[in-house]
Each structure stands twice: as structure tokens, then as C-alpha cells.
Design a protein around this motif. Structure first.
Motif, short mmCIF file in Angstrom:
data_model
loop_
_atom_site.label_atom_id
_atom_site.label_comp_id
_atom_site.label_asym_id
_atom_site.label_seq_id
_atom_site.Cartn_x
_atom_site.Cartn_y
_atom_site.Cartn_z
N PHE A 194 7.30 -6.81 49.18
CA PHE A 194 8.33 -7.84 49.08
C PHE A 194 9.70 -7.24 49.39
O PHE A 194 9.91 -6.03 49.27
CB PHE A 194 8.35 -8.46 47.68
CG PHE A 194 8.59 -7.48 46.57
CD1 PHE A 194 9.88 -7.17 46.16
CD2 PHE A 194 7.53 -6.83 45.96
CE1 PHE A 194 10.10 -6.25 45.16
CE2 PHE A 194 7.74 -5.89 44.95
CZ PHE A 194 9.03 -5.60 44.55
N GLU A 195 10.60 -8.11 49.82
CA GLU A 195 12.01 -7.74 49.97
C GLU A 195 12.85 -8.93 49.55
O GLU A 195 12.59 -10.06 49.97
CB GLU A 195 12.35 -7.33 51.39
CG GLU A 195 13.80 -6.86 51.53
CD GLU A 195 14.10 -6.15 52.84
OE1 GLU A 195 15.27 -5.76 53.05
OE2 GLU A 195 13.16 -5.98 53.65
N GLU A 196 13.85 -8.67 48.73
CA GLU A 196 14.68 -9.73 48.16
C GLU A 196 16.05 -9.76 48.82
O GLU A 196 16.45 -8.81 49.50
CB GLU A 196 14.78 -9.53 46.65
CG GLU A 196 13.40 -9.68 45.99
CD GLU A 196 13.38 -9.31 44.53
OE1 GLU A 196 12.94 -10.15 43.72
OE2 GLU A 196 13.78 -8.18 44.18
N PRO A 197 16.80 -10.85 48.65
CA PRO A 197 18.05 -11.02 49.38
C PRO A 197 19.07 -9.91 49.19
O PRO A 197 19.85 -9.60 50.10
CB PRO A 197 18.59 -12.36 48.86
CG PRO A 197 17.37 -13.11 48.43
CD PRO A 197 16.44 -12.08 47.89
N ASP A 198 19.08 -9.27 48.00
CA ASP A 198 20.07 -8.21 47.76
C ASP A 198 19.62 -6.85 48.26
O ASP A 198 20.32 -5.85 48.10
CB ASP A 198 20.42 -8.14 46.28
CG ASP A 198 19.26 -7.68 45.40
OD1 ASP A 198 18.13 -7.51 45.92
OD2 ASP A 198 19.48 -7.50 44.18
N GLY A 199 18.43 -6.79 48.88
CA GLY A 199 17.91 -5.52 49.39
C GLY A 199 16.88 -4.86 48.50
O GLY A 199 16.26 -3.86 48.90
N VAL A 223 17.21 -15.02 51.67
CA VAL A 223 15.79 -15.08 52.01
C VAL A 223 15.01 -14.00 51.26
O VAL A 223 15.37 -12.81 51.28
CB VAL A 223 15.58 -14.89 53.52
CG1 VAL A 223 14.08 -14.92 53.86
CG2 VAL A 223 16.32 -15.97 54.29
N THR A 224 13.95 -14.42 50.58
CA THR A 224 12.98 -13.52 49.96
C THR A 224 11.73 -13.50 50.84
O THR A 224 11.25 -14.55 51.26
CB THR A 224 12.61 -13.99 48.55
OG1 THR A 224 13.78 -14.00 47.73
CG2 THR A 224 11.56 -13.09 47.92
N THR A 225 11.22 -12.31 51.13
CA THR A 225 10.04 -12.13 51.97
C THR A 225 8.93 -11.49 51.16
O THR A 225 9.15 -10.46 50.50
CB THR A 225 10.37 -11.24 53.19
OG1 THR A 225 11.43 -11.84 53.94
CG2 THR A 225 9.14 -11.08 54.09
N VAL A 226 7.74 -12.10 51.19
CA VAL A 226 6.60 -11.60 50.42
C VAL A 226 5.40 -11.51 51.35
O VAL A 226 5.01 -12.51 51.96
CB VAL A 226 6.28 -12.53 49.23
CG1 VAL A 226 5.13 -11.97 48.42
CG2 VAL A 226 7.51 -12.74 48.36
N VAL A 227 4.82 -10.33 51.46
CA VAL A 227 3.60 -10.13 52.25
C VAL A 227 2.41 -10.26 51.32
O VAL A 227 2.32 -9.58 50.29
CB VAL A 227 3.61 -8.76 52.95
CG1 VAL A 227 2.30 -8.55 53.73
CG2 VAL A 227 4.81 -8.64 53.89
N VAL A 228 1.47 -11.16 51.69
CA VAL A 228 0.36 -11.54 50.82
C VAL A 228 -0.95 -11.21 51.51
O VAL A 228 -1.13 -11.47 52.71
CB VAL A 228 0.42 -13.05 50.49
CG1 VAL A 228 -0.74 -13.47 49.61
CG2 VAL A 228 1.75 -13.40 49.83
N GLU A 229 -1.86 -10.63 50.78
CA GLU A 229 -3.21 -10.34 51.26
C GLU A 229 -3.89 -11.62 51.74
O GLU A 229 -3.86 -12.64 51.04
CB GLU A 229 -3.99 -9.70 50.12
CG GLU A 229 -5.43 -9.35 50.40
CD GLU A 229 -6.12 -8.79 49.17
OE1 GLU A 229 -7.14 -8.10 49.33
OE2 GLU A 229 -5.65 -9.04 48.03
#
Length: 305
Positions: free
Chosen positions: A264-269, A248-254
Motif C-alpha cells: 500500500f501507499e498512502e497520500p502522505d507517502g 489517493v491511497t493505492t492498495v495492491v491486493v492478491e
């Protein structure tokens, strides 16, 4: 309860969202500037977090010649070109004694006159990684029915290879999701909704894993509203995630246009947070006197490098 929508064609209906969105896009993205955002980067490499990194994301519009997928040197008639938005995505970090410099370029269609090419659809990606062991280059271009790719590596087992994937009008590059989640051409998902789309896995992810290119299914989800504090201020935001095989990749967007990527945070940390963002004509700012602009972008100046 979250709604789950299975895509048969990529994002097209959601992105065709009226003249208001088109006017807002054109007034900002054809103003002669590029958007430059800088992120404090913690990059996972060789099993350790490299906390000294910077990620720089440069967004700008330009024309592309349809027959070559290259930016033309001359003005072309409309039938010979397509308008794209380009993301030049740079990561710079050190691993012990030596440095990494990684760049991914993504070109996505923003041309509503090309009915056979989805809005925000991938037209081309290119990827380079430079470090003390050598250089790797990869390019993938959209043709009528396929994505055609080439890979040049300093590893003998990878060598010089080519690959072809059918895109069926709806496959994407995972690298293009960084553009898609910004919803620059209109809302693609309501909060709480999700949709599936086939993607060619990210070039940098595959490089770190030493995996060959393949098509996988990404589940793209949009979260609800939230307030976040960043180095550039407090703002309303929402979160996008994409899940590929449980990664799971997580991206916080304005929330407000132009929906900049805030963290952002990517699957590998690997993770990052925005520390500066400006609109500039960087290609004209090449004199020594322009070094002062690097400070405004939280980038090291020449004497610090």
C-alpha cells in the motif's frame, strides 16, 4: 475507457454474488483462526519517513450484539446479533527518541440475513494512539440513521467532543475500505471500473492532520491484473485506489482468495509491503513457548524489544 458508476447504495448488489462466494467465505472465515499479516512500514510523521515501522493487520470474524455494538459474552439468538468481520490494524514506529503505537479496529457486517444493513457496511470503528505526549481515543458506532462518534484527546482544543453523521444506509468509514477492497463476499468492481461512495475520513489520517471528522466523497477504482513479487512469494494481483479530494491511497491486493493486502501507499507517502502472513488462534497462544511464532510473523521477540 474506464466506466464510472455513481453509487446510490453501497456495494450491495455487487456483493450479493451467489452461494459459491458465501460457501468460500464461511469455510475459511469460520474455521476458528484469525488471519495475521505483517508489513514493513515506512510511516510519514512530522515531515519525515520513519523506516523502522511495522504494520500488523489481524482479520477475524465474531458476533456483535445489535443493541450495544459490542461482542457478547454469551450466545445470542439470531435476531439480537449480527455477524461481523473485524480488522485490528496496528502501526508501531519510532519518531526520534519515542515510540508511537496506533490501533484502528473496524467491524463490518458479513451477515446476509440483515437486509437493512449493507454487506461489509461499517458497524463500528475505534481508534487509539499512544505516544509519549499522551493518548487519544475515538469511537464511531452505527445507529439506525446515524453514525455517532466520541473523541477524547489530550489536546485542550480538541478536548472531549461528540459528533453525529447521517449514514443514509450507504455512507462508510474510510477505515473500512481496507476490508472492502479485499472483496471477501464477492467481486465489487470489474477491472477498470470505478464507483463513488461517501466516507467519514480515516481516524489516523485526521489525527496526523489534526482535522475534525467529516464526510467526503471517495472514488474507488479497480485496476487490471498484474504480477508482483513479495516477501511471501510471486503472485497475481490487482490494484485498488481510492481518491478523496485528490488524495489517493493505492492498495495492491492478491488476486486469489482471500485477496490479502500485499502492499500500500498512502497520500502522505506512508507505505508498506507484506513480509509475513499466517492463520493462527493467537488468543490461545499466550505462553512463553509461543514466542517462537513471532519470528514466523517477522515480529521482534521479547528479548529484542
Amino acid at each position: 475507457m474506464k466506466k464510472h458508476v455513481c453509487m446510490s447504495t453501497i456495494l450491495v448488489a455487487a456483493l450479493l454474488s451467489g452461494s459459491a462466494h458465501a460457501d468460500r467465505f464461511e469455510s475459511l472465515w469460520y474455521d476458528g483462526n484469525a488471519e495475521i499479516s505483517t508489513y514493513r512500514l515506512s510511516e510519514m510523521r512530522y515531515g519525515q519517513a520513519r523506516e523502522n515501522g511495522r504494520r500488523i493487520m489481524v482479520f477475524v470474524t465474531e458476533p456483535m450484539r445489535l443493541s450495544t455494538n459490542i461482542k457478547p459474552d454469551v450466545k445470542l439468538p439470531d435476531e439480537e446479533k449480527i455477524d461481523v468481520i473485524k480488522l485490528n490494524d496496528l502501526r508501531k514506529f519510532t519518531t526520534g527518541i519515542y515510540e508511537y503505537s496506533v490501533m484502528t479496529s473496524v467491524f463490518a457486517s458479513v451477515d446476509e440475513s440483515k437486509e437493512d444493513i449493507p454487506l461489509m457496511g461499517t458497524m463500528k470503528t475505534s481508534f487509539t494512539s499512544q505516544e509519549w505526549c499522551g493518548t487519544v481515543f475515538e469511537r464511531m458506532v452505527r445507529n439506525d440513521e446515524t453514525y455517532d462518534g466520541v473523541l477524547y484527546s489530550y489536546f485542550e482544543s480538541e478536548g472531549e467532543t461528540t459528533y453525529v453523521f447521517p449514514h443514509n444506509k450507504n455512507a462508510e468509514s474510510e477505515d473500512n475500505l481496507w476490508l472492502i477492497v479485499r472483496e471477501l463476499k464477492g467481486e465489487i468492481l470489474k477491472p477498470g471500473d470505478s464507483k463513488e461512495l461517501p466516507v467519514v475520513l480515516s481516524s489516523w489520517t485526521r489525527r496526523k492532520r489534526h482535522e475534525p471528522p467529516r464526510v467526503a466523497t471517495a472514488v474507488l477504482k479497480k485496476g487490471g491484473p498484474q504480477k508482483v513479487s513479495t516477501a511471501i512469494g510471486k503472485m497475481d494481483a490487482h490494484t485498488f485506489t481510492w481518491d478523496i479530494d485528490g488524495n489517493v491511497t493505492t492498495v495492491v491486493v492478491e488476486k486469489a482468495y482471500p485477496h490479502r493486502i500485499l502492499s500500500f501507499e498512502e497520500p502522505d507517502g506512508s507505505r508498506g509491503e507484506i513480509i509475513a502472513s499466517r492463520r493462527e488462534t493467537y488468543w490461545e497462544q499466550t505462553k512463553n513457548k509461543h514466542q517462537k511464532l513471532r519470528k514466523k510473523l517477522e515480529l521482534p521477540r521479547e528479548e529484542e524489544m
